[in-house]
Design an enzyme around this catalytic site. Structure first.
Site, short mmCIF file in Angstrom:
data_model
loop_
_atom_site.label_atom_id
_atom_site.label_comp_id
_atom_site.label_asym_id
_atom_site.label_seq_id
_atom_site.Cartn_x
_atom_site.Cartn_y
_atom_site.Cartn_z
N GLY A 8 0.83 -1.03 0.03
CA GLY A 8 -0.03 0.00 0.09
C GLY A 8 0.93 1.18 -0.05
O GLY A 8 0.80 2.24 0.66
N GLY A 11 -0.35 5.12 -0.96
CA GLY A 11 -1.60 5.56 -0.35
C GLY A 11 -1.03 6.91 0.53
O GLY A 11 0.10 7.35 0.37
N ASP A 50 -0.38 -7.74 -5.46
CA ASP A 50 -1.67 -7.86 -4.59
C ASP A 50 -1.41 -8.61 -3.36
O ASP A 50 -0.63 -9.80 -3.58
CB ASP A 50 -2.52 -8.59 -5.61
CG ASP A 50 -3.96 -8.49 -4.92
OD1 ASP A 50 -4.09 -8.74 -3.59
OD2 ASP A 50 -5.10 -8.95 -5.69
N TYR A 139 -15.41 -1.92 7.85
CA TYR A 139 -13.84 -1.64 7.96
C TYR A 139 -13.50 -1.89 9.39
O TYR A 139 -12.40 -2.38 9.64
CB TYR A 139 -13.80 -0.08 7.43
CG TYR A 139 -12.53 0.63 7.69
CD1 TYR A 139 -11.10 -0.09 7.22
CD2 TYR A 139 -12.31 1.61 8.54
CE1 TYR A 139 -9.95 0.75 7.29
CE2 TYR A 139 -11.06 2.30 8.89
CZ TYR A 139 -9.77 1.61 8.32
OH TYR A 139 -8.87 2.34 8.23
N LYS A 143 -10.73 -4.19 11.24
CA LYS A 143 -9.53 -3.82 11.97
C LYS A 143 -9.75 -4.51 13.43
O LYS A 143 -8.67 -4.68 13.73
CB LYS A 143 -9.73 -2.52 12.14
CG LYS A 143 -9.45 -1.46 11.14
CD LYS A 143 -8.07 -1.82 10.49
CE LYS A 143 -7.49 -1.06 9.25
NZ LYS A 143 -6.26 -1.47 8.63
#
Ligand code: AKB
Length: 312
Positions: A8, A11, A50, A139, A143
């Site tokens: 990531g 980002g 990925d 989300y 988490k």
């Protein structure tokens, strides 16, 4: 010597974290991995990957002899509500790939959790480290599950995995992601582009926030901390400032008097309503001496200065 993989990497957090890690450990020792494309102008080692593809991640770990992973890849709160299955898949199956490989290759791992682990039944003021975790978003559910998975791998396999519950992060190098707190990034772009800002949250929706420089410094400090001092193996509460859309607007307006705001709260307001306003992060402050530097005023000045430079 450390060899670091960042997933990531392009980002909102990754963009700043990769630069900070490159500066600390050298460009050749940081591998920046993203899912779709490498931004033009990126300087350093980059790969497309990925995080759900175990074979591909393993190939990168062995090709670069990786010793540490900052696993940032994941969907945020608003993006997750648009595609709950994808959020579950990337956020949890991706994390499991990293944790399993980390056990196999004896790697140290950083993984970001979020204030999204909290929900409507959590105390909203001075939210404690150990409290009710009943989030109402997918989300948040990923988490909470991810935090427990990290703790389990630590208990079962002795894996050194460290985590922070990020508040809303304010940054200028990368574009804002698909989250709930990201309005507080977008408002700066409108201010400097002379466009009125339509806020998707209510004017008094106070949420915990942090300037990116504090977040990056805290993340690296946690990874550098003496493992014997760490008492939290789910994820540390991590806090700096709290403000509402109206308060950040008022602060920006001191420097950009032409900025206009209107409020059209949408479904993201429900998510904001379920999150705390002020977080108690005393475990982080005691265990590894966390201290934030940026007030609302200092953060707004810095954002305007840096974004002006970037947009001109
Ligand atoms: C979001 O709003 O989804 C994120 C977060 C607080 O985790 N910025």
């Amino acid at each position: 010597m450390k060899k670091i993989l960042v997933t990531g990497a392009f980002g909102l957090v990754g963009t700043d974290l990769v630069l900070a890690l490159q500066e600390k450990y050298g460009k050749d020792n940081v591998i920046a991995a993203g899912l779709t494309q490498i931004p033009a102008g990126f300087s350093g080692i980059s790969e497309l990957a990925d995080v759900r593809d175990k074979g591909r991640i393993e190939e990168l770990l062995s090709r670069y002899a990786i010793t540490e992973v900052y696993h940032l890849a994941g969907l945020l709160s608003a993006g997750g509500e648009k595609n709950p299955n994808l959020a579950w898949d990337i956020n949890l199956n991706g994390l499991k790939v990293i944790l399993d490989l980390a056990v196999q290759y004896k790697l140290k791992v950083f993984w970001p959790s979020s204030i999204a682990v909290f929900g409507p039944t959590t105390p909203k003021e001075k939210t404690p480290q150990h409290t009710i975790l009943e989030p109402s978003t997918i989300y948040g559910a990923t988490k909470v599950a991810g935090e427990l998975l990290c703790q389990y791998y630590n208990l079962k396999y002795g894996l050194d995995v460290r985590s922070l519950r990020y508040p809303g992060l304010i940054a200028y190098k990368a574009e804002p992601g698909d989250g709930t707190t990201e309005y507080a990034v977008s408002i700066f772009y409108n201010a400097l582009r002379n466009k009125p800002f339509v806020c998707f949250l209510k004017k008094d929706a106070v949420l915990p926030m942090m300037y990116i420089d504090d977040a990056i410094r805290g993340t690296i400090a946690l990874m550098d901390a003496d493992p014997k001092k760490l008492t939290v193996h789910t994820s540390y509460n991590f806090s700096a400032i709290s403000f509402s859309p109206q308060e950040i607007f008022d602060e920006i307006k001191k420097q950009v008097p032409t900025l206009k705001i209107s409020y059209q709260p949408d479904e993201r307001q429900k998510t904001a309503d379920s999150w705390p306003k002020i977080i108690d992060d005393s475990f982080a402050r005691v265990d590894w001496q966390w201290q934030h530097e940026y007030t609302l005023e200092k953060m707004v000045s810095e954002m305007l200065k840096q974004l002006k430079r970037k947009l001109s």
